[in-house]
Motif scaffolding. Structure first.
Motif, mmCIF file in Angstrom:
data_model
loop_
_atom_site.group_PDB
_atom_site.id
_atom_site.type_symbol
_atom_site.label_atom_id
_atom_site.label_comp_id
_atom_site.label_asym_id
_atom_site.label_seq_id
_atom_site.Cartn_x
_atom_site.Cartn_y
_atom_site.Cartn_z
ATOM 1 N N GLN A 131 9.308 8.163 6.109
ATOM 2 C CA GLN A 131 8.814 7.474 7.293
ATOM 3 C C GLN A 131 7.316 7.183 7.179
ATOM 4 O OE1 GLN A 131 10.013 10.100 10.427
ATOM 5 N NE2 GLN A 131 12.154 9.475 10.324
ATOM 6 N N TRP A 132 6.566 8.132 6.637
ATOM 7 C CA TRP A 132 5.133 7.952 6.475
ATOM 8 C C TRP A 132 4.844 6.788 5.532
ATOM 9 C CZ3 TRP A 132 0.862 8.640 8.833
ATOM 10 C CH2 TRP A 132 -0.352 8.599 8.154
ATOM 11 N N ARG A 133 5.566 6.731 4.410
ATOM 12 C CA ARG A 133 5.367 5.632 3.454
ATOM 13 C C ARG A 133 5.696 4.282 4.090
ATOM 14 N NH1 ARG A 133 5.144 7.439 -2.155
ATOM 15 N NH2 ARG A 133 5.339 9.702 -2.166
ATOM 16 N N ALA A 134 6.754 4.240 4.871
ATOM 17 C CA ALA A 134 7.129 2.998 5.549
ATOM 18 C C ALA A 134 6.054 2.589 6.555
ATOM 19 C CB ALA A 134 8.487 3.161 6.241
ATOM 20 N N LEU A 135 5.527 3.538 7.311
ATOM 21 C CA LEU A 135 4.474 3.243 8.285
ATOM 22 C C LEU A 135 3.219 2.743 7.582
ATOM 23 C CD1 LEU A 135 3.318 3.278 11.160
ATOM 24 C CD2 LEU A 135 2.693 5.673 10.765
ATOM 25 N N ARG A 136 2.840 3.384 6.490
ATOM 26 C CA ARG A 136 1.655 2.960 5.740
ATOM 27 C C ARG A 136 1.821 1.544 5.218
ATOM 28 N NH1 ARG A 136 0.639 6.792 1.131
ATOM 29 N NH2 ARG A 136 -0.976 5.291 0.655
ATOM 30 N N ALA A 137 3.003 1.230 4.688
ATOM 31 C CA ALA A 137 3.256 -0.123 4.184
ATOM 32 C C ALA A 137 3.187 -1.149 5.319
ATOM 33 C CB ALA A 137 4.619 -0.169 3.497
ATOM 34 N N TYR A 138 3.778 -0.814 6.441
ATOM 35 C CA TYR A 138 3.766 -1.686 7.620
ATOM 36 C C TYR A 138 2.329 -1.963 8.053
ATOM 37 C CZ TYR A 138 4.623 -3.167 12.458
ATOM 38 O OH TYR A 138 4.627 -3.860 13.645
ATOM 39 N N CYS A 139 1.525 -0.917 8.128
ATOM 40 C CA CYS A 139 0.128 -1.067 8.535
ATOM 41 C C CYS A 139 -0.658 -1.864 7.496
ATOM 42 C CB CYS A 139 -0.508 0.296 8.756
ATOM 43 S SG CYS A 139 0.124 1.156 10.211
#
Length: 104
Positions: free
Chosen positions: A12-20
């Motif tokens: 989830q953290w990796r997905a959030l970082r990519a999104y940001c």
């Protein structure tokens, strides 16, 4: 159970970082100056912390009694990284690098 939680958090953290990152948003975290006694850091690098022969804390931080607390406060946080000065604070530099990679 903890490993599963960490795995899903990491995804989830990796997905959030990519999104940001796609939107030009940078996430900045902090470096733990005080390391909790029951942390992974103390468990994996006990030689860097002031621990007795049984692994207990030698000294802890806190505050004396004051206006806010008649008994003071005792925190479960070690006072110093006892063995890292001679290593040029390598452990701290590694931690800063880990935090930087996790947040940028």
């Amino acid at each position: 159970m903890e490993q599963a939680v960490q795995f899903f958090f990491d995804e989830q953290w990796r997905a959030l970082r990519a999104y940001c990152a796609e939107r030009g948003i940078r996430i900045l975290g902090d470096v733990a100056i005080f390391v909790n006694y029951d942390s992974a850091e103390v468990w994996t690098h006990p030689e860097l912390f002031e621990l007795d022969e049984k692994g207990g804390m030698v000294r802890v931080s806190g505050v004396p009694p004051d206006y806010y607390s008649a008994t003071g406060q005792r925190w479960a946080i070690r006072c110093t990284v006892g063995g890292d000065e001679g290593a040029g604070f390598d452990w701290w530099w590694r931690e800063c690098g880990v935090r930087w990679r996790c947040t940028t």
